[in-house]
Design a protein around this motif. Structure first.
Motif, short mmCIF file in Angstrom:
data_model
loop_
_atom_site.label_atom_id
_atom_site.label_comp_id
_atom_site.label_asym_id
_atom_site.label_seq_id
_atom_site.Cartn_x
_atom_site.Cartn_y
_atom_site.Cartn_z
N ILE A 121 0.76 -1.08 0.10
CA ILE A 121 -0.01 -0.02 0.11
C ILE A 121 0.92 1.27 0.09
CG2 ILE A 121 -1.62 1.14 1.37
CD1 ILE A 121 -2.86 -0.91 -0.20
N LYS A 122 1.88 1.22 0.68
CA LYS A 122 2.73 2.40 0.78
C LYS A 122 3.46 2.75 -0.58
CE LYS A 122 6.53 4.33 3.63
NZ LYS A 122 7.36 4.13 4.86
N GLN A 123 4.09 1.54 -1.06
CA GLN A 123 4.77 1.63 -2.00
C GLN A 123 3.92 2.03 -3.28
OE1 GLN A 123 7.26 -1.42 -2.96
NE2 GLN A 123 8.15 -0.68 -5.04
N LEU A 124 2.56 1.79 -3.58
CA LEU A 124 1.64 1.85 -4.44
C LEU A 124 1.39 3.38 -4.37
CD1 LEU A 124 0.24 1.14 -6.86
CD2 LEU A 124 -1.61 0.45 -5.34
N ALA A 125 1.02 3.99 -3.05
CA ALA A 125 0.77 5.31 -2.90
C ALA A 125 2.01 6.00 -3.63
CB ALA A 125 0.42 5.64 -1.51
N GLN A 126 3.15 5.58 -3.16
CA GLN A 126 4.42 6.53 -3.79
C GLN A 126 4.38 6.52 -5.14
OE1 GLN A 126 6.32 8.51 -1.32
NE2 GLN A 126 6.95 9.23 -3.12
N TYR A 127 4.07 5.21 -5.80
CA TYR A 127 4.20 5.38 -7.41
C TYR A 127 3.12 6.26 -8.04
CZ TYR A 127 3.33 3.50 -11.80
OH TYR A 127 3.34 3.46 -13.46
N LYS A 138 0.82 -0.72 -16.12
CA LYS A 138 0.27 -1.88 -15.39
C LYS A 138 1.30 -2.93 -15.07
CE LYS A 138 -2.44 -5.74 -16.46
NZ LYS A 138 -3.24 -6.75 -17.65
N LYS A 139 2.60 -2.94 -15.78
CA LYS A 139 3.44 -3.98 -15.22
C LYS A 139 4.10 -3.43 -13.82
CE LYS A 139 4.81 -6.23 -19.65
NZ LYS A 139 5.97 -6.40 -20.47
N ALA A 140 4.34 -2.12 -13.95
CA ALA A 140 4.83 -1.46 -12.51
C ALA A 140 3.86 -1.55 -11.42
CB ALA A 140 5.28 -0.12 -12.93
N ILE A 141 2.66 -1.36 -11.75
CA ILE A 141 1.76 -1.59 -10.64
C ILE A 141 1.75 -2.94 -10.28
CG2 ILE A 141 -0.82 -1.37 -10.06
CD1 ILE A 141 -0.60 1.21 -11.96
N THR A 142 1.51 -3.72 -11.08
CA THR A 142 1.60 -5.44 -10.84
C THR A 142 2.60 -5.90 -9.99
OG1 THR A 142 0.26 -5.65 -12.95
CG2 THR A 142 1.42 -7.65 -11.68
N ALA A 143 4.03 -5.25 -10.23
CA ALA A 143 5.35 -5.45 -9.60
C ALA A 143 5.15 -5.13 -8.11
CB ALA A 143 6.27 -4.85 -10.22
#
Length: 359
Positions: A121-127, A138-143
């Motif tokens: 959750i924390k890394q996705l928010a930062q992304y 999509k690939k980055a979010i999946t990773a």
């Protein structure tokens, strides 16, 4: 990374008094028919939940299995981007979830429970903050949603029906615990009196029955160590194995705990590190144990005998460790649970480093 098999078997014998720790749809303790007789049963899902709560008690970071993953992401996103309004945050979140095929309903909740770790959750928010002005990848979010796994996510896995790319292969298997002997259901007839009831109106204000049983359970779980290393990394995986064994051994589902106060500790624990295949030793109890001054010592004897029998079929284990607080004739290789865990970690570290060419 080695491709060799490396499995840890966890065997536990535990006596549980009158209890109803895992109920079926009628409120009765769950049972199973094995060896032609009825056994007490505690489902694997029930004990895995107990393990996850035990992780929290031991201050181990765990994930959340929830329909509110989008709300968790919104909170994290607004922490790193406090200038975002609620509407703008939800717009970005819906776009991200749509891209990875996670459906949100009108209430902003997912249609099914979704396991997510705090790190994800924390890394996705930062992304999302770093890429607010660019096209989503999509690939980055999946990773991101496959990495930074919490220990429970890495051990028990995750299935996302709408997008199998987000699935996480479970590194652990947990068997349904069953009694080593036949059980007969018992019933408690109870009444409750109204403290303010007048003497002119005698009788109970409430009455009912509650089904329960008592049992000596055989509990089993295993860990695919190399799968866990793939999920967490080497150092975190070894520590994860230690925490899983500790929590599995010490935890117990809490069904009707206040009614029966049935929390006990195991009478025997055996850990076997295998290079070929996990082995459930429940076959040692296919012929139910008969009562003769209790079930525990006979159950331990059956378990150790069945372990010896399996050596005719599978490769010798890399290491076999055991501990029992009872004064038994069987030799045990550890003096306490802490000693058992320390020896497990030492052996596991040595094996993993050797397998990966780090020695």
């Amino acid at each position: 990374m080695t491709t060799n098999n490396l499995y840890l078997d966890i065997h536990v014998i535990q006596s549980v008094p009158s209890s109803n720790i895992n109920r079926d749809d009628t409120g009765a303790p769950k049972t199973a028919l094995y060896g032609g007789v009825t056994r007490a049963r505690v489902s694997s899902q029930s004990w895995k939940r107990a393990v996850r709560h035990s992780f929290k008690d031991h201050k181990v970071m765990v994930g959340d299995r929830t329909k509110s993953a989008a709300e968790l992401l919104k909170q994290a996103l607004q922490e790193v981007s406090p200038e975002l309004s609620d509407d703008d945050a939800w717009k970005q979140i819906k776009a991200v979830f749509k891209l990875v095929k996670i459906t949100l309903g009108k209430d902003e909740k997912t249609s099914a429970l979704l396991m997510v770790s705090p790190g994800q959750i924390k890394q996705l928010a930062q992304y999302m903050k770093d890429n607010a002005d660019t096209e989503l990848d999509k690939k980055a979010i999946t990773a991101v949603l496959k990495g930074n796994q919490s220990i429970d996510l890495a051990l028990f896995g995750r299935m996302v029906a709408d997008n199998p790319e987000l699935n996480v292969e479970a590194a652990a298997q947990v068997a349904h615990a069953i009694s080593t002997h036949e059980v007969v259901p018992e019933f408690d007839y109870f009444t409750a009196l109204d403290d303010l009831q007048s003497d002119e109106k005698p009788g109970a204000a409430m009455l009912g029955t509650l089904e329960f049983n008592s049992a000596t359970l055989y509990r089993y779980a295993n860990v695919n160590v190399n799968e866990l290393i793939a999920n967490l990394g080497e150092a975190a995986a070894i520590e994860g194995v230690r925490e899983f064994v500790k929590s599995f051994v010490l935890s117990m589902p809490t069904g009707k705990q206040n009614t029966f106060a049935n929390k006990t500790l195991p009478s025997f624990v055996m850990l076997t590190l295998r290079p070929d295949t996990p082995v459930n030793l429940v076959t040692g109890f296919e012929n139910p144990v008969s009562a003769n001054n209790g079930y525990v010592k006979q159950s331990i004897q059956r378990l150790t005998t069945e372990y010896e029998n399996t050596l005719d079929f599978v490769e010798p284990p890399i290491v076999n460790l055991s501990f029992s607080p009872l004064k038994l004739s069987q030799a045990t290789s550890a003096t306490s649970l802490t000693d058992l865990l320390e020896k497990l970690v030492a052996n596991l570290t040595k094996v993993v480093q050797h397998e990966n060419g780090n020695d």
